[in-house]
Design a protein around this motif. Structure first.
Motif, PDB file in Angstrom:
ATOM      1  N   GLY A 109       4.005   3.375  -1.467  1.00  0.00           N
ATOM      2  CA  GLY A 109       2.580   4.098  -1.458  1.00  0.00           C
ATOM      3  C   GLY A 109       1.406   3.044  -0.783  1.00  0.00           C
ATOM      4  N   GLY A 110       0.523   2.847  -1.181  1.00  0.00           N
ATOM      5  CA  GLY A 110      -0.819   2.452  -1.229  1.00  0.00           C
ATOM      6  C   GLY A 110      -0.930   0.971  -0.861  1.00  0.00           C
ATOM      7  N   VAL A 111       1.015   0.525  -1.314  1.00  0.00           N
ATOM      8  CA  VAL A 111       0.128  -1.146  -1.489  1.00  0.00           C
ATOM      9  C   VAL A 111       1.315  -1.598  -0.295  1.00  0.00           C
ATOM     10  N   VAL A 145      -3.475  -4.171  -0.579  1.00  0.00           N
ATOM     11  CA  VAL A 145      -4.151  -3.292  -0.878  1.00  0.00           C
ATOM     12  C   VAL A 145      -4.909  -2.123   0.758  1.00  0.00           C
ATOM     13  N   ASN A 146      -4.858  -1.411   0.928  1.00  0.00           N
ATOM     14  CA  ASN A 146      -5.199  -0.558   2.744  1.00  0.00           C
ATOM     15  C   ASN A 146      -5.281  -1.989   3.226  1.00  0.00           C
ATOM     16  N   PHE A 158     -12.453  -1.162   2.416  1.00  0.00           N
ATOM     17  CA  PHE A 158     -12.518  -1.897   1.304  1.00  0.00           C
ATOM     18  C   PHE A 158     -11.228  -2.293   1.709  1.00  0.00           C
ATOM     19  N   SER A 159     -10.680  -3.933   0.634  1.00  0.00           N
ATOM     20  CA  SER A 159      -9.372  -4.032   1.309  1.00  0.00           C
ATOM     21  C   SER A 159      -9.219  -5.406   0.150  1.00  0.00           C
ATOM     22  N   MET A 160      -7.975  -5.499  -0.066  1.00  0.00           N
ATOM     23  CA  MET A 160      -7.960  -6.706  -1.095  1.00  0.00           C
ATOM     24  C   MET A 160      -5.988  -7.537  -0.114  1.00  0.00           C
ATOM     25  N   GLU A 161      -6.127  -8.798  -0.821  1.00  0.00           N
ATOM     26  CA  GLU A 161      -4.929  -9.296  -0.859  1.00  0.00           C
ATOM     27  C   GLU A 161      -4.422 -10.254  -1.151  1.00  0.00           C
ATOM     28  N   ALA A 162      -3.197 -10.378  -2.095  1.00  0.00           N
ATOM     29  CA  ALA A 162      -2.905 -11.947  -2.971  1.00  0.00           C
ATOM     30  C   ALA A 162      -1.130 -12.369  -2.406  1.00  0.00           C
ATOM     31  N   LYS A 163      -1.302 -13.924  -2.455  1.00  0.00           N
ATOM     32  CA  LYS A 163      -0.058 -14.222  -2.013  1.00  0.00           C
ATOM     33  C   LYS A 163       0.013 -15.302  -3.138  1.00  0.00           C
TER      34      LYS A 163
END
Length: 276
Positions: A109-111, A145-146, A158-163
């Motif tokens: 999806g969007g992720v 995300v995005n 707007f975008s986000m990420e994490a690891k």
């Protein structure tokens, strides 16, 4: 184990099956500095008290490649670093390739879900002074995300990420060390030529220096060696000038906003974005 994992990673891009449906979407080259000049525990920085003036982690050149590999989102980064430890009695320097990073993604999806490796690309993993890296091979799991890596963007975006990165082997840091790295970016495009924005980088690290910890000890809190904890939050402002349809020049700079047993630091860098 380290040799076999690294060999598998190096051979992956050349495998015939992986070469199908592969393309480059964005190439970046950046240069800049991240300079730690004091202790930060909360919001107020304090100068170092042990003869250290500042610790400069300079990026001579960092190459980043974003695209698809065998039809899946992929990323590869290779950094060439110059670390300068500035003491009252003199300066100690070290230049080497740092930690490379690779991941493959899967869109849901969007992720975009991601799995990859962080690996020493060329420095002596037994030497920690001046610092280039922890010397560990680390497995990473993350999501974004995005994650827009095209030349096109909406007026507001707007975008986000994490690891999470987990150390598999013993080096300067020991197996079981891990870190979480969330980030977010808000951008505004007043015209087709310009983009400005705010980026927030966070981290929370648990490091073992004396001896290794098992997965249960490091992630589930079972009895074992005690880790060293540190964390921080760093906001950055950035501006990008789109010189042509496929080329942009960017600048960003920031300063530590908050830290937990970490260093007060400022950073600045310039970068080129090339969209083939």
């Amino acid at each position: 184990m380290k040799i076999s994992l690294l060999a598998a990673f190096l051979l992956l891009p050349f495998h015939a099956a992986a070469a199908r449906n592969s393309s480059l979407g964005l190439a970046t080259v950046s240069s800049g500095t991240w300079a730690a000049y004091g202790d930060l525990d909360g919001f107020v920085p304090k100068p170092y008290a042990d003869g250290l003036e500042r610790y400069e982690f300079n990026k001579i050149a960092v190459l980043g490649l974003y695209g698809t590999l065998a039809g899946q989102p992929a990323f590869l980064s290779l950094p060439w670093l110059w670390t300068s430890k500035r003491l009252y009695t003199g300066t100690v320097d070290r230049i080497a390739l740092g930690d490379g990073e690779f991941y493959l993604g899967q869109k849901l999806g969007g992720v975009e879900c991601r799995a990859g490796l962080i690996f020493p690309a060329g420095y002596d993993t037994r030497d920690g002074d001046p610092w280039i890296g922890s010397g560990n091979i680390q497995v990473t799991l993350g999501a974004a995300v995005n994650p827009n890596i095209t030349r096109y963007s909406r007026r507001w975006e707007f975008s986000m990420e994490a690891k999470v990165a987990y150390a598999l082997d013993d080096a300067i840091a020991k197996a079981g060390s891990w870190g979480g790295y969330p980030s977010g970016k808000l951008s505004f495009r007043p015209s087709e030529k310009w983009k400005v924005g705010l980026e927030g980088l966070g981290y929370w690290k648990s490091s073992y220096w004396a001896r290794s910890a098992s997965l249960g000890q490091s992630l589930l809190g079972r009895d074992g060696p005690k880790p060293q904890w540190n964390a921080g939050l760093v906001p950055n402002l950035f501006v990008e000038d789109f010189l042509s349809a496929g080329l942009a020049l960017g600048f960003k700079a920031g300063h530590s906003l908050w830290g937990y047993r970490d260093a007060a630091a400022y950073n600045a860098s310039a970068y080129l974005l090339w969209f083939p």
